[in-house]
Design an enzyme around this catalytic site. Structure first.
Site, PDB file in Angstrom:
ATOM      1  N   GLU A 163      86.456  -4.868  70.309  1.00  0.00           N
ATOM      2  CA  GLU A 163      86.072  -3.479  70.034  1.00  0.00           C
ATOM      3  C   GLU A 163      84.558  -3.218  70.106  1.00  0.00           C
ATOM      4  O   GLU A 163      83.953  -2.711  69.160  1.00  0.00           O
ATOM      5  CB  GLU A 163      86.605  -3.065  68.658  1.00  0.00           C
ATOM      6  CG  GLU A 163      88.118  -3.196  68.582  1.00  0.00           C
ATOM      7  CD  GLU A 163      88.691  -2.986  67.171  1.00  0.00           C
ATOM      8  OE1 GLU A 163      87.927  -2.733  66.238  1.00  0.00           O
ATOM      9  OE2 GLU A 163      89.921  -3.093  67.028  1.00  0.00           O
ATOM     10  N   GLU A 271      98.202  -5.963  70.577  1.00  0.00           N
ATOM     11  CA  GLU A 271      98.401  -5.592  69.168  1.00  0.00           C
ATOM     12  C   GLU A 271      99.401  -4.436  69.062  1.00  0.00           C
ATOM     13  O   GLU A 271      99.150  -3.435  68.385  1.00  0.00           O
ATOM     14  CB  GLU A 271      97.068  -5.157  68.531  1.00  0.00           C
ATOM     15  CG  GLU A 271      95.970  -6.188  68.611  1.00  0.00           C
ATOM     16  CD  GLU A 271      94.720  -5.821  67.809  1.00  0.00           C
ATOM     17  OE1 GLU A 271      94.749  -4.855  67.021  1.00  0.00           O
ATOM     18  OE2 GLU A 271      93.704  -6.526  67.979  1.00  0.00           O
TER      19      GLU A 271
END
Ligand code: G3I
Length: 356
Positions: A163, A271
């Site tokens: 991220e 995820e």
């Protein structure tokens, strides 16, 4: 074991497909003897890594352990490897969670993914207080080489950087970006490759799965730049925390997977969960099921997708309700540890795909 004609034909068909490994062929043979193959066995037969982020209690609680064993051939720790948990103090490493998961995986013939090595969140105080680029590089070097050397041959893949991009496609001004500099990503991958040249190295992010979004396109440019600079990156992780009350753009997902394939970069669904509002009616439930099935269909039919990992398996233990109030039911098992109807639809898709 009795193999009927239909199964022999299936096995022969699989053998013809040179892209399927002998592990997958063996799995098909094993499947032929099973009345109701498990999700994990079906994934093995498809040569698909099917994974899940687990919590420490999952491997020591009987009913949860059964679910983990039945469904997954890849494990990752939901929180155990985050810097603040694993290395909370410069002189203290908290290995117990990850060591236990790695030993469990070895015993059950599962693969392990490390998540995440470098992230802006869940950092211990000493890291947050770093002052110079040199200090940041020293912390990165220490963290990455210590972890990869400890688990060499046991953890086969890592989310090296997680991220690093903002929603609007600009770079996140994290402590790594501001103190070490924009090259912290390249440095982290180089350090990881040096520490374990055999590990698969991944850049992982959210909202990067569908071509055309600002975040997704920035992620592609970032990875493309890394490839052009010769940085040792092998894969990109599409987190895919999706909303079951939204339309699913299959074309944008496939187009995105293909452009990474052209770069020589593998894609992992890393995820996955599909949340819906508490007030959901039949239409939203139906759309949520469609999203799950579409994701599996894409994963099974795009050769560049190696892995389908979920961020939790059970609504009872979900990270979602505290973070997205009013939303939940995002996983394949309900709060009573019972599989939802879509679970069997997914098994059917996996089963039907074995012969294709
Ligand atoms: O363990 C403490 C507990 O002692 C304390 O009483 C409690 C009070 O808040 O907090 C507990 O820690 C929480 C931890 O989860 C374990 O439950 C943290 O506050 C909480 O921030 C942490 O949330 C995790 C989050 O990442 C931040 O690290 C979620 O479980 C986890 O699912 C989530 O996972 C991230 C991926 O790593 C990256 N991609 C997005 C994904 C979802 O946000």
């Amino acid at each position: 074991m009795v193999l009927n004609k239909e199964w022999f034909v299936k096995i022969l068909n699989v053998r013809k497909n040179l892209r399927i490994t002998s592990v997958a062929v063996c799995s098909v043979i094993i499947l032929a003897s099973c009345a109701t193959p498990s999700m994990r066995e079906l994934a093995d037969a498809n040569d698909l890594k099917i994974g899940c982020a687990i919590q420490a209690g999952d491997l020591v609680t009987e009913n949860r352990e059964v679910i983990v064993n039945e469904n997954f051939n890849l494990l990752l720790s939901e929180n155990g490897m985050k810097w603040a948990n694993l290395h909370p103090n410069q002189r203290f490493w908290n290995w117990s969670d990850v060591d236990h998961m790695v030993a469990y995986a070895e015993e059950h013939n599962m693969e392990v993914k490390g998540h995440p090595l470098v992230w802006h969140s869940q950092l211990p105080t000493y890291v947050k207080l770093m002052e110079t680029r040199e200090q940041g590089i020293e912390y990165l070097q220490d963290e990455i080489s210590t972890v990869l050397e400890r688990y060499k041959g046991k953890i086969t893949q890592y989310d090296v950087v997680n991220e690093a991009i903002n929603d609007d496609g600009t770079m996140r001004e994290s402590i790594w970006y501001t103190k070490v500099g924009p090259d912290f990503i390249d440095l982290a991958f180089q350090m990881a490759h040096k520490a374990d040249p055999t590990a698969k190295l991944i850049y992982n992010d959210y909202d990067v799965a569908f071509k055309g979004g600002a975040h997704a396109d920035a992620c592609y440019e970032l990875v493309k730049g890394m490839v052009e600079r010769g940085i040792p990156i092998n894969a990109v992780g599409f987190q895919l925390h999706l909303c079951g009350d939204q339309p699913f753009n299959e074309k944008a997902l496939r187009d995105n997977i293909k452009r990474y394939e052209d770069l020589g970069i593998e894609v992992e669904f890393s995820e996955v969960d599909v949340r819906i509002p508490a007030s959901a009616g039949d239409q939203i439930y139906a759309n949520q099921e469609l999203v799950w099935k579409s994701l599996f269909t894409v994963a099974l039919t795009e050769p560049n997708v190696s892995t389908f990992a979920m961020w939790g398996y059970c609504d009872l233990l979900s990270w979602i309700p505290p973070v997205f109030p009013g939303y939940g039911q995002a996983h394949l098992y309900d709060k009573l540890y019972q599989p939802k109807p879509v679970y069997n639809d997914i098994k059917k898709l996996l089963s039907e795909n074995i012969n294709k």
